[in-house]
Design a protein around this motif. Structure first.
Motif, PDB file in Angstrom:
ATOM      1  N   LEU A  68       6.080   7.354  -2.554  1.00 29.49           N
ATOM      2  CA  LEU A  68       6.025   5.914  -2.811  1.00 29.49           C
ATOM      3  C   LEU A  68       6.920   5.433  -3.946  1.00 29.49           C
ATOM      4  N   ALA A  69       7.508   6.351  -4.698  1.00 31.70           N
ATOM      5  CA  ALA A  69       8.236   5.958  -5.904  1.00 31.70           C
ATOM      6  C   ALA A  69       9.374   4.977  -5.636  1.00 31.70           C
ATOM      7  N   GLU A  70      10.014   5.065  -4.483  1.00 36.13           N
ATOM      8  CA  GLU A  70      11.168   4.226  -4.191  1.00 36.13           C
ATOM      9  C   GLU A  70      10.869   3.137  -3.164  1.00 36.13           C
ATOM     10  N   VAL A  71       9.608   2.840  -2.975  1.00 37.89           N
ATOM     11  CA  VAL A  71       9.220   1.836  -1.986  1.00 37.89           C
ATOM     12  C   VAL A  71       9.644   0.434  -2.397  1.00 37.89           C
ATOM     13  N   ALA A 158      -7.319  10.056  -6.313  1.00 39.92           N
ATOM     14  CA  ALA A 158      -5.855  10.170  -6.211  1.00 39.92           C
ATOM     15  C   ALA A 158      -5.316   9.065  -5.319  1.00 39.92           C
ATOM     16  N   ARG A 159      -5.981   8.833  -4.211  1.00 37.09           N
ATOM     17  CA  ARG A 159      -5.576   7.772  -3.284  1.00 37.09           C
ATOM     18  C   ARG A 159      -5.650   6.391  -3.946  1.00 37.09           C
ATOM     19  N   LYS A 160      -6.730   6.153  -4.683  1.00 33.12           N
ATOM     20  CA  LYS A 160      -6.913   4.846  -5.307  1.00 33.12           C
ATOM     21  C   LYS A 160      -5.855   4.582  -6.379  1.00 33.12           C
ATOM     22  N   THR A 161      -5.421   5.647  -7.045  1.00 31.52           N
ATOM     23  CA  THR A 161      -4.336   5.486  -8.019  1.00 31.52           C
ATOM     24  C   THR A 161      -3.088   4.947  -7.341  1.00 31.52           C
ATOM     25  N   MET A 162      -2.785   5.423  -6.140  1.00 31.00           N
ATOM     26  CA  MET A 162      -1.593   4.970  -5.418  1.00 31.00           C
ATOM     27  C   MET A 162      -1.704   3.508  -5.022  1.00 31.00           C
ATOM     28  N   PHE A 163      -2.899   3.088  -4.615  1.00 30.41           N
ATOM     29  CA  PHE A 163      -3.099   1.686  -4.248  1.00 30.41           C
ATOM     30  C   PHE A 163      -2.732   0.747  -5.400  1.00 30.41           C
ATOM     31  N   VAL A 164      -3.064   1.167  -6.613  1.00 28.53           N
ATOM     32  CA  VAL A 164      -2.843   0.317  -7.777  1.00 28.53           C
ATOM     33  C   VAL A 164      -1.437   0.497  -8.345  1.00 28.53           C
ATOM     34  N   LYS A 165      -1.000   1.732  -8.486  1.00 30.99           N
ATOM     35  CA  LYS A 165       0.263   2.015  -9.157  1.00 30.99           C
ATOM     36  C   LYS A 165       1.455   1.359  -8.475  1.00 30.99           C
ATOM     37  N   TYR A 166       1.446   1.332  -7.147  1.00 32.59           N
ATOM     38  CA  TYR A 166       2.626   0.857  -6.426  1.00 32.59           C
ATOM     39  C   TYR A 166       2.458  -0.544  -5.844  1.00 32.59           C
ATOM     40  N   ALA A 167       1.426  -1.260  -6.254  1.00 37.66           N
ATOM     41  CA  ALA A 167       1.186  -2.601  -5.730  1.00 37.66           C
ATOM     42  C   ALA A 167       1.432  -3.669  -6.781  1.00 37.66           C
ATOM     43  N   GLN A 168       2.022  -4.768  -6.339  1.00 40.18           N
ATOM     44  CA  GLN A 168       2.187  -5.945  -7.193  1.00 40.18           C
ATOM     45  C   GLN A 168       1.097  -6.984  -6.946  1.00 40.18           C
ATOM     46  N   GLY A 169       0.160  -6.662  -6.079  1.00 37.46           N
ATOM     47  CA  GLY A 169      -0.941  -7.565  -5.803  1.00 37.46           C
ATOM     48  C   GLY A 169      -1.884  -6.963  -4.787  1.00 37.46           C
TER      49      GLY A 169
END
Length: 259
Positions: A68-71, A158-169
């Protein structure tokens, strides 16, 4: 009593050093980690031990970050896995997914059926990045067919971290306990300033009004939250308004952060 480390080095002191862990008395093992690693005929119980789980957790974070880093800019969309494709909420989620892509966002969901599938469908059909973050559950179906970038997780945190880390809303449509969990975690992170702030939208006035009224009365009246905390949530029935709010509120928050 002399002290030795887990690699067998004798030291002055009392006890046994196993990395940062100090063991004494009956806690001291008879063999070192290397001896146990290199021993033949050992069982497989070690793959289920807590230290090995730490490695699995680390691997999940590495895989998630790598995928997800470059999404680029993205919005997480939540809602029930039980929503049928002939329900109005499903169509609303398809519209949300498409409009988010039109606004320049990737769409992140839990990758499952129902609202998640609908938002992924809208994103994919609009030609955007449609992301699914799946979870290993005994009663959940696999990744829906509209996901074009998917990551599966064993661990919820771990999954929930991704939801927050890569979202702007966050855009939250009607859902059950899983949806509530994501909603309240997001608003808690914003309220406690654990994140710099992002737009939070609830779609479905009829569905969410009762919850908001309870917070506005019972919860606020007891002083459990401040009345202004409710300003962190935007309630609407319109997909277009939900996406427009994410865009405009996101710009405002970014400007505040820069200053």
């Amino acid at each position: 009593m002399s002290e030795r480390t887990d690699d067998g080095v004798q030291q002055t002191g009392r006890g046994y050093r196993k990395g940062p862990v100090l063991l004494r008395g009956t806690e001291i093992p008879d063999t070192t980690t290397d001896q146990r690693l290199l021993a033949t005929g050992e069982g497989t119980d070690w793959v289920h031990s807590d230290p090995w789980r730490v490695m699995r957790i680390q691997a999940e974070f590495v895989e998630g970050f790598g995928a997800l880093a470059e999404v680029g800019p993205a919005v997480s969309v939540f809602g029930s896995a039980r929503t049928r494709n002939d329900h109005p909420d499903y169509g609303l989620a398809v519209e949300v997914g498409g409009l988010l892509v039109d606004a320049g966002y990737a769409v992140i969901t839990g990758g499952g059926p129902g609202i998640m599938e609908a938002a992924n469908k809208g994103a994919a059909e609009a030609g955007g990045t449609s992301i699914g973050l799946g979870i290993e559950l005994p009663f959940e179906q696999g990744m829906n067919e509209y996901v074009n970038r998917g990551v599966s997780f064993r661990y919820f945190f771990a999954r929930k971290t991704m939801f927050v880390k890569y979202a702007q809303g966050f855009i939250v449509l009607p859902g059950g306990f899983g949806t509530f969990d994501e909603l309240f975690e997001a608003i808690t992170l914003v309220q406690t300033h654990k994140v710099t702030g992002f737009p939070l939208v609830l779609v479905g006035t009829e569905y969410w009004s009762g919850l908001l009224e309870w917070v506005r009365t019972a919860v606020v009246d007891r002083g459990m939250v401040s009345p202004t905390d409710l300003d962190l949530l935007h309630l609407t029935d319109s997909a277009a308004d939900a996406v427009s709010y994410v865009v405009e509120r996101g710009r405002a928050l970014a400007a505040e952060f820069r200053t």
